[in-house]
Design a protein around this motif. Structure first.
Motif, short mmCIF file in Angstrom:
data_model
loop_
_atom_site.label_atom_id
_atom_site.label_comp_id
_atom_site.label_asym_id
_atom_site.label_seq_id
_atom_site.Cartn_x
_atom_site.Cartn_y
_atom_site.Cartn_z
N ILE A 299 -13.08 -0.27 1.17
CA ILE A 299 -12.41 0.77 1.96
C ILE A 299 -13.26 2.03 1.98
CG2 ILE A 299 -10.39 2.27 2.04
CD1 ILE A 299 -8.79 -0.18 1.01
N GLU A 300 -13.92 2.35 0.87
CA GLU A 300 -14.81 3.52 0.82
C GLU A 300 -15.96 3.37 1.81
OE1 GLU A 300 -12.33 3.35 -2.66
OE2 GLU A 300 -13.70 1.86 -1.79
N ALA A 301 -16.52 2.15 1.87
CA ALA A 301 -17.62 1.91 2.80
C ALA A 301 -17.15 2.01 4.25
CB ALA A 301 -18.24 0.55 2.53
N ILE A 302 -15.96 1.49 4.53
CA ILE A 302 -15.42 1.57 5.89
C ILE A 302 -15.16 3.02 6.27
CG2 ILE A 302 -13.39 1.02 7.31
CD1 ILE A 302 -13.33 -1.70 5.89
N ALA A 303 -14.65 3.81 5.32
CA ALA A 303 -14.45 5.24 5.58
C ALA A 303 -15.76 5.88 5.99
CB ALA A 303 -13.87 5.93 4.35
N ASN A 304 -16.82 5.61 5.26
CA ASN A 304 -18.13 6.18 5.56
C ASN A 304 -18.66 5.68 6.89
OD1 ASN A 304 -21.41 5.92 5.09
ND2 ASN A 304 -20.51 7.80 4.27
N GLU A 305 -18.47 4.38 7.18
CA GLU A 305 -18.96 3.79 8.42
C GLU A 305 -18.26 4.36 9.65
OE1 GLU A 305 -22.13 1.88 7.28
OE2 GLU A 305 -21.36 1.49 9.30
N THR A 306 -17.06 4.87 9.47
CA THR A 306 -16.32 5.43 10.61
C THR A 306 -16.36 6.95 10.65
OG1 THR A 306 -14.28 5.17 9.29
CG2 THR A 306 -14.78 3.46 10.90
N GLY A 307 -17.19 7.54 9.82
CA GLY A 307 -17.43 8.97 9.92
C GLY A 307 -16.67 9.85 8.95
N TYR A 308 -16.07 9.28 7.90
CA TYR A 308 -15.33 10.07 6.92
C TYR A 308 -16.04 10.04 5.58
CZ TYR A 308 -11.59 9.70 10.38
OH TYR A 308 -10.86 9.76 11.54
N GLU A 309 -16.50 11.21 5.16
CA GLU A 309 -17.17 11.30 3.86
C GLU A 309 -16.16 11.27 2.72
OE1 GLU A 309 -20.93 14.02 5.49
OE2 GLU A 309 -19.55 14.80 3.97
N ASP A 310 -14.94 11.71 2.99
CA ASP A 310 -13.89 11.75 1.98
C ASP A 310 -13.00 10.52 2.16
OD1 ASP A 310 -11.50 14.30 0.89
OD2 ASP A 310 -11.76 12.20 0.30
N ALA A 311 -13.14 9.52 1.29
CA ALA A 311 -12.38 8.28 1.42
C ALA A 311 -10.88 8.51 1.25
CB ALA A 311 -12.88 7.25 0.41
N SER A 312 -10.50 9.47 0.42
CA SER A 312 -9.08 9.73 0.21
C SER A 312 -8.44 10.31 1.48
CB SER A 312 -8.86 10.66 -0.98
OG SER A 312 -9.47 11.91 -0.75
N PHE A 313 -9.19 11.18 2.18
CA PHE A 313 -8.69 11.70 3.46
C PHE A 313 -8.53 10.57 4.46
CE2 PHE A 313 -7.90 14.63 6.82
CZ PHE A 313 -8.53 14.10 7.93
N PHE A 314 -9.53 9.68 4.53
CA PHE A 314 -9.44 8.53 5.43
C PHE A 314 -8.21 7.69 5.11
CE2 PHE A 314 -10.47 4.79 7.76
CZ PHE A 314 -10.25 3.72 6.91
N ARG A 316 -5.38 8.55 3.67
CA ARG A 316 -4.15 9.24 4.09
C ARG A 316 -3.98 9.18 5.60
NH1 ARG A 316 -6.13 12.98 0.32
NH2 ARG A 316 -6.76 14.41 2.00
N LEU A 317 -5.07 9.40 6.32
CA LEU A 317 -5.02 9.38 7.78
C LEU A 317 -4.66 7.98 8.28
CD1 LEU A 317 -5.58 10.85 10.49
CD2 LEU A 317 -7.95 10.03 10.29
N PHE A 318 -5.27 6.95 7.69
CA PHE A 318 -4.99 5.57 8.11
C PHE A 318 -3.51 5.24 7.91
CE2 PHE A 318 -6.75 1.45 9.23
CZ PHE A 318 -5.76 0.59 8.83
N HIS A 319 -2.98 5.64 6.76
CA HIS A 319 -1.57 5.37 6.48
C HIS A 319 -0.66 6.12 7.46
CE1 HIS A 319 2.33 5.67 4.34
NE2 HIS A 319 2.02 4.46 3.93
N ARG A 320 -1.02 7.34 7.77
CA ARG A 320 -0.22 8.12 8.71
C ARG A 320 -0.22 7.51 10.10
NH1 ARG A 320 -2.54 13.82 10.15
NH2 ARG A 320 -3.48 12.61 11.86
N THR A 322 -1.01 4.28 11.03
CA THR A 322 -0.61 2.88 11.17
C THR A 322 0.67 2.51 10.43
OG1 THR A 322 -1.84 2.08 9.23
CG2 THR A 322 -3.05 2.25 11.32
N GLY A 323 1.10 3.37 9.51
CA GLY A 323 2.26 3.04 8.70
C GLY A 323 1.95 2.11 7.56
N LEU A 324 0.67 1.79 7.37
CA LEU A 324 0.23 0.89 6.31
C LEU A 324 -0.94 1.51 5.57
CD1 LEU A 324 0.08 -2.42 8.38
CD2 LEU A 324 1.85 -1.83 6.73
N THR A 325 -1.09 1.18 4.32
CA THR A 325 -2.33 1.54 3.64
C THR A 325 -3.43 0.62 4.18
OG1 THR A 325 -2.05 -0.05 1.84
CG2 THR A 325 -1.05 2.15 1.55
N ALA A 326 -4.66 1.05 4.03
CA ALA A 326 -5.77 0.22 4.48
C ALA A 326 -5.78 -1.12 3.75
CB ALA A 326 -7.09 0.95 4.27
N ALA A 327 -5.46 -1.09 2.46
CA ALA A 327 -5.43 -2.34 1.68
C ALA A 327 -4.35 -3.28 2.18
CB ALA A 327 -5.22 -2.01 0.21
#
Length: 343
Positions: A299-314, A316-320, A322-327
Motif C-alpha cells: 500500500i505504501e508503494a501504491i501511495a507513492n506510485e499515485t503521487g502521495y508521499e504520505d502513505a497515511s494521508f493516502f 485516509r483519502l482512499f477510505h473516505r 471508497t468507504g473501504l480501507t485499501a487493504a
C-alpha cells in the motif's frame, strides 16, 4: 485467451425448470466484456468479446420456473461449438433424484466436454453435471439446500460448502459455484479466465458487482472522470491522465490552460462537477484501485506510485472516497485474482 476477432462461444443450457434470473443475468454479463465499459466511460460501445446463446433440447419455447418465456437460440443438434457451457440453477426438490429426466442434456454435456468445452454450473445446476457422470470422485459445491441431492445420488462426490467456487476435472474444465447469486461470481471468474482480469473488473464495475459483498461506493468516482466537451478543460484532463503523479497538478493545469487560477478553477468545476484538486484525487484513487486489484505492490508503494508521499494521508483519502480501507479493497477484489492463480 482468444483473439478479439473471435468471440468466445458461451452456451447457456436451459431446461423448463430453469431460474430465469440466472439464465438471462448470465446472458447479460457474458455479453458485456469489451462492449459496455467503453460505452459507459466514452459513450461508444466496444467490440463484444463473448457470444452467449441459449441452448436446449429443442427449439420449442417454454415457460421458465417463474413463468418467463424462454425461446432457445439453438437446439443441441445445431448449436455452434461452445468454448464454455454454463448450467444455471433450476428448481428441483432438495434431495430428490432426477435420474433419467435429463438424459438429452446429460448426453450433450458429456459430448461438449469431450470436445474440449469447459462446463460451469451455478447452484443446483451441478446436478446436471452429476447426471452426466462428470462428478465421480470429484470435489463439488452447490447450494446448501441441495447437498443431499449430490451426496445421495452421485457416489464419490465430495461437497465443499466452505468454498464458493470449486474447480474440478482434467485441466480444471469443470467449475461450480454455490448458491444464491453465485452465478455472478461464476460469470466474473469465467470472464477473467477466458477474456482477462481487466475485462472482468470492468464488468464488475459496470454492473456494480463484487466478488462477495461490497456496496456501490467503491465504483462511484468512475462517472466523475468522463471527458468534457470544453476543449481547454478536456486537454487538461488528458494531460492529468498521463501525469497524475505530478506534485502540484492543479498549478500545472493552470499553466497549461493559459487561464488565471481563479478562472481555471471556476471553468474546470463547471465542466466536470468537481474542483481540479478533487478531480486529481479521484483520478489517483482510480489508479490506486487498479493497482490494488492487479498487483502485489504494498500500500505504501501504491501511495507513492499515485503521487502521495504520505502513505497515511493516502490511506485516509482512499477510505473516505471508497468507504473501504485499501487493504479491505484488495482483499475483496484481489480474491478473484487469487482464484485465477490456481487455474
Amino acid at each position: 485467451m482468444l483473439d478479439q476477432d473471435s468471440p468466445i462461444n458461451v452456451a447457456l443450457l436451459a431446461v423448463p425448470e430453469v431460474t430465469a434470473s440466472a439464465l438471462f443475468g448470465m446472458f447479460d454479463l457474458f455479453s458485456s466484456p469489451g462492449r459496455d465499459w467503453p460505452f459507459i466511460v466514452k459513450g461508444e460501445a466496444g467490440q463484444q468479446r463473448m457470444r452467449p446463446y441459449v441452448v436446449a433440447r429443442s427449439h420449442s419455447g417454454f415457460r421458465a420456473a417463474n413463468g418467463i418465456w424462454v425461446k432457445p437460440d439453438f437446439a443441441f443438434g445445431d448449436c455452434p461449438p461452445p468454448q464454455i457451457v454454463c448450467i444455471p440453477d433450476f428448481f428441483i426438490n432438495p434431495g430428490d433424484s432426477v435420474a433419467g429426466l435429463y438424459e438429452p442434456e446429460a448426453r450433450w454435456l458429456r459430448r461438449t466436454h469431450e470436445d474440449g468445452a469447459l462446463l460451469a454450473s451455478a447452484c443446483s445446476g451441478a446436478v446436471l453435471l452429476g447426471e452426466a457422470g462428470l462428478l465421480i470422485n470429484c470435489e463439488a459445491t452447490i447450494h446448501w439446500g441441495y447437498v443431499t441431492t449430490l451426496s445421495n445420488n452421485y457416489p464419490g462426490v465430495r461437497v465443499r460448502l466452505d468454498r464458493s467456487l470449486v474447480l474440478s476435472g482434467e485441466a480444471q474444465r469443470i467449475v461450480m459455484a454455490g448458491g444464491g447469486s453465485s452465478w455472478q461470481d461464476l460469470a466474473l471468474y469465467l470472464i477473467a479466465r477466458f477474456v482477462g482480469l481487466k475485462e472482468a473488473m470492468e464488468v464488475a464495475k459496470v454492473y456494480m458487482l463484487q466478488w462477495h459483498d461490497l456496496g456501490q461506493q467503491p465504483f462511484a468516482s468512475l462517472m466523475s472522470l468522463r471527458q468534457t466537451v470544453d476543449a481547454v478543460i478536456n486537454s487538461c484532463q488528458k494531460w492529468l491522465a498521463l501525469n497524475y503523479k505530478t506534485r502540484a497538478p492543479v498549478a500545472a493545469m493552470v499553466a497549461l490552460s493559459g487561464l488565471s487560477e481563479r478562472s481555471f478553477i471556476r471553468r474546470f468545476t463547471k465542466a466536470t462537477g468537481m474542483t481540479p484538486l478533487a478531480y486529481a484525487h479521484a483520478l489517483r484513487i482510480e489508479e490506486a484501485k487498479q493497482m490494488l486489484e492487479t498487483t502485489d505492490l504494498t500500500i505504501e508503494a501504491i501511495a507513492n506510485e499515485t503521487g502521495y508521499e504520505d502513505a497515511s494521508f493516502f490511506s485516509r483519502l482512499f477510505h473516505r472516497e471508497t468507504g473501504l480501507t485499501a487493504a479491505h479493497y484488495r482483499l475483496r477484489f484481489g480474491s478473484l485474482r487469487q482464484a485465477l492463480k490456481h487455474t
